[in-house]
Design a protein around this motif. Sequence first.
Motif, mmCIF file in Angstrom:
data_model
loop_
_atom_site.group_PDB
_atom_site.id
_atom_site.type_symbol
_atom_site.label_atom_id
_atom_site.label_comp_id
_atom_site.label_asym_id
_atom_site.label_seq_id
_atom_site.Cartn_x
_atom_site.Cartn_y
_atom_site.Cartn_z
ATOM 1 N N ALA A 505 49.028 -34.068 0.245
ATOM 2 C CA ALA A 505 48.996 -32.978 -0.724
ATOM 3 C C ALA A 505 50.052 -33.173 -1.793
ATOM 4 C CB ALA A 505 49.198 -31.643 -0.016
ATOM 5 N N ARG A 506 49.682 -32.853 -3.031
ATOM 6 C CA ARG A 506 50.616 -32.847 -4.142
ATOM 7 C C ARG A 506 51.372 -31.538 -4.174
ATOM 8 N NH1 ARG A 506 47.137 -34.706 -9.265
ATOM 9 N NH2 ARG A 506 48.314 -32.900 -10.020
ATOM 10 N N ALA A 507 52.269 -31.432 -5.128
ATOM 11 C CA ALA A 507 53.116 -30.240 -5.195
ATOM 12 C C ALA A 507 52.292 -28.967 -5.361
ATOM 13 C CB ALA A 507 54.108 -30.384 -6.342
ATOM 14 N N PHE A 520 27.267 -32.826 6.361
ATOM 15 C CA PHE A 520 28.571 -32.949 6.996
ATOM 16 C C PHE A 520 29.651 -33.499 6.071
ATOM 17 C CE2 PHE A 520 25.995 -32.782 10.835
ATOM 18 C CZ PHE A 520 26.798 -32.069 11.709
ATOM 19 N N VAL A 521 29.266 -34.116 4.956
ATOM 20 C CA VAL A 521 30.235 -34.874 4.161
ATOM 21 C C VAL A 521 31.323 -33.975 3.598
ATOM 22 C CG1 VAL A 521 30.537 -36.405 2.195
ATOM 23 C CG2 VAL A 521 28.514 -36.623 3.633
ATOM 24 N N ALA A 522 30.954 -32.905 2.902
ATOM 25 C CA ALA A 522 31.951 -32.025 2.302
ATOM 26 C C ALA A 522 32.850 -31.363 3.353
ATOM 27 C CB ALA A 522 31.267 -30.973 1.430
ATOM 28 N N PRO A 523 32.300 -30.801 4.447
ATOM 29 C CA PRO A 523 33.193 -30.235 5.464
ATOM 30 C C PRO A 523 34.141 -31.265 6.074
ATOM 31 C CG PRO A 523 30.974 -29.393 5.758
ATOM 32 C CD PRO A 523 30.884 -30.481 4.734
ATOM 33 N N THR A 524 33.657 -32.491 6.296
ATOM 34 C CA THR A 524 34.527 -33.525 6.858
ATOM 35 C C THR A 524 35.664 -33.845 5.902
ATOM 36 O OG1 THR A 524 32.603 -34.468 7.987
ATOM 37 C CG2 THR A 524 34.574 -35.830 7.874
ATOM 38 N N ALA A 525 35.337 -33.976 4.617
ATOM 39 C CA ALA A 525 36.376 -34.236 3.613
ATOM 40 C C ALA A 525 37.343 -33.060 3.517
ATOM 41 C CB ALA A 525 35.733 -34.511 2.261
ATOM 42 N N ALA A 526 36.827 -31.840 3.565
ATOM 43 C CA ALA A 526 37.688 -30.656 3.475
ATOM 44 C C ALA A 526 38.667 -30.590 4.637
ATOM 45 C CB ALA A 526 36.822 -29.396 3.432
ATOM 46 N N ALA A 527 38.182 -30.882 5.847
ATOM 47 C CA ALA A 527 39.067 -30.870 7.013
ATOM 48 C C ALA A 527 40.138 -31.950 6.903
ATOM 49 C CB ALA A 527 38.247 -31.063 8.283
ATOM 50 N N ALA A 528 39.746 -33.134 6.395
ATOM 51 C CA ALA A 528 40.717 -34.221 6.235
ATOM 52 C C ALA A 528 41.799 -33.840 5.227
ATOM 53 C CB ALA A 528 40.004 -35.495 5.798
ATOM 54 N N LEU A 529 41.415 -33.187 4.142
ATOM 55 C CA LEU A 529 42.401 -32.746 3.148
ATOM 56 C C LEU A 529 43.334 -31.691 3.723
ATOM 57 C CD1 LEU A 529 40.057 -32.532 0.038
ATOM 58 C CD2 LEU A 529 41.977 -34.114 0.317
ATOM 59 N N ALA A 530 42.768 -30.753 4.479
ATOM 60 C CA ALA A 530 43.601 -29.704 5.071
ATOM 61 C C ALA A 530 44.644 -30.290 6.016
ATOM 62 C CB ALA A 530 42.721 -28.692 5.801
ATOM 63 N N GLU A 531 44.259 -31.328 6.749
ATOM 64 C CA GLU A 531 45.214 -31.973 7.652
ATOM 65 C C GLU A 531 46.360 -32.634 6.898
ATOM 66 O OE1 GLU A 531 42.989 -34.639 10.079
ATOM 67 O OE2 GLU A 531 42.037 -33.031 11.249
#
Length: 653
Positions: A505-507, A520-531
């Motif tokens: 994550a950036r500032a 599944f693609v968008a939810p998988t990417a969203a979960a990866a970003l949240a992590e």
Amino acid sequence: MDQPGYPHLLAPLTVRGKEIRNRIVSSPHATGWEHPGGLISDKEVDYHVRKAAGGVGLVMTFGSATVDPSTAASYGSIALWNPANERQLRRLADGVHARGGLVMSQMTHMGHRGSSKVALTPVRGVSDLPEPEHREVAVPLTVEELHTLARRFVDVALRLHRCGWDGAEVTSFAHLIEQFWDPAINTRTDEYGGSLENRMRFGKEVVAAVRAAVPDEFILGFRMSLDPRSGGRRIGTSPDELFTIATEMAATGNIDLLSVTGGDAMTRPALSVAMGPDFVPAVTAGDAAARVTAAVDVPVILAGRVNSGPAGEAALADGKADLVVMTRALIADPDLPRKLADGGRVRPCIGINQGCIGRLYQHYPIVCSVNPAIRDPGLEHVPPTASPRRVVVVGAGVAGLEAARNAALKGHDVVVLERAGWVGGRARLNAVHGWRPSWRQYLDFLAAELADLGVAVRCGAAVSAAEVLALAPSVVIVATGSRLRSMPGMALVDADEVIASPPPARADGVAVVIDDDGGFVAPTAAAALAEQGWSVTIATPLPALAAEVDATQIRFVHERLAKADPTVIPDVRLLPEPGADVVLEHVLTGAIRTFRSPGIVVVAGHRRSENGLRGELLAARPELDVRLVGDALAPRGFDAATADGALTGAAID
């Protein structure tokens, strides 16, 4: 005869004087194929006979097959009450018997899980309480109507016997009989409501009536859940009561096979267990089945993610059941029983549901994500060519690998070029970095098949036209996939890149994920970003997040996103406005919503074919036979890619 690898799974079992040659069962299931008026098609007959040819012991057919004109499943079902089906019933039974199997049909009344949407006539059920998944409100059946329905079951069983069938299975599974058991649904005050004894009455009357009417050699089965797992405090009979029901039904002496599973079809959480995808543990209902198996004197059939020979063998060896349902594994490879006996390579069932049962619950006909021959039976046996050719396949995703396999099966000289350092394309991305590790099994199968066929696979290879032409091909299959569509002036990141390597994550920490894909693609990417610490908003033009994910799997999307806690905005599309802002337009009202300079904008969906190589090749050699497959032809899903590849490879003469 002893079977050293699978001594339990491949052992015979005698029921009512009839020998089932092994303990492998294909359970009753619908196909969603065209059944006008509930009539049995030739394709349906051939499909079940094919399983018998592959060595399955017991072929069970026609999920939700109806005994009465007043009931049918919302996805279509076979009308066993219709005498017009008798010719096809005879053909199917004769075909299975000629190939060494036994055959039984499910028979049922759907109760309030039927559908009024086609005929516009009300469904009939236990009471007038709405069914939670289909939201149908039934007309309560009278006592006289229940007696008539019991006779309908008898009529169908006798029809099956006349047509040469070995038996029939009465199902309770989320259907009328189970609806009687559930006090949250059964509010009757007559002799069919109240106590458990009363709630069991109709089911017992049905099996008693059928048993009394059919000849001694006719096998009668009964199917039920042992734990509804419905995700609601007041939906579904309790596991303890279901255990009592199972043991009492077995003790009646009227049934010969007791088929059990976990989950249910009353709610989507229950369905996600009963028809569990790869998010659910293997042999899901094994422990519950073991308890029943130890308590009853009839053979128990266990269903629920028994997707491989080792899993089936272990379940039987551990005393969990006497037979195992391997339906999805048999869809992936109808020759599974024969291959287990002979030591052959089994095409693995990866259990992701999106090709088979998941499509059915989206009102599409079933296919198979890893076995294109389910859609196109001609792919079962690829005839050898009389004129072998040099075939170069560019791209080693699932489309390219299937194309290479089938071209090699025809006898062509095949080489595969892949610019990455590995094979598998987006399927591998899902397996290694996403939520579907089971894709590895399929990719490993394809790699082993290609190795046996002598296909050279060159990873890290250049894919320029000159490099391809240097191999002197007579046919080139371009399977180079797709890329994210760009929007000029906008810094968009492909969701695939985020799944493979999510940035920290950036500032500002704000991430916007555009879900144009619906899978599944968008939810998988969203979960990866949240992590990685991002605060995530998912925007989609569809009415809900992951709207294209089927009912057996949508629960797991939400469970895996729970920690990410994204903000979800439905019914909005991304406008191609250059600059750092994200401008969303409501698809119905046109209202505008703007996100000011988010830290990252990730997009899933709306891809563009990556097929420029075709033009380069034809410019250099206009006479060259160049064929596009998979996303290089048109961006779609995995199921289409595997089918495209297989059909293209098999079509090279």
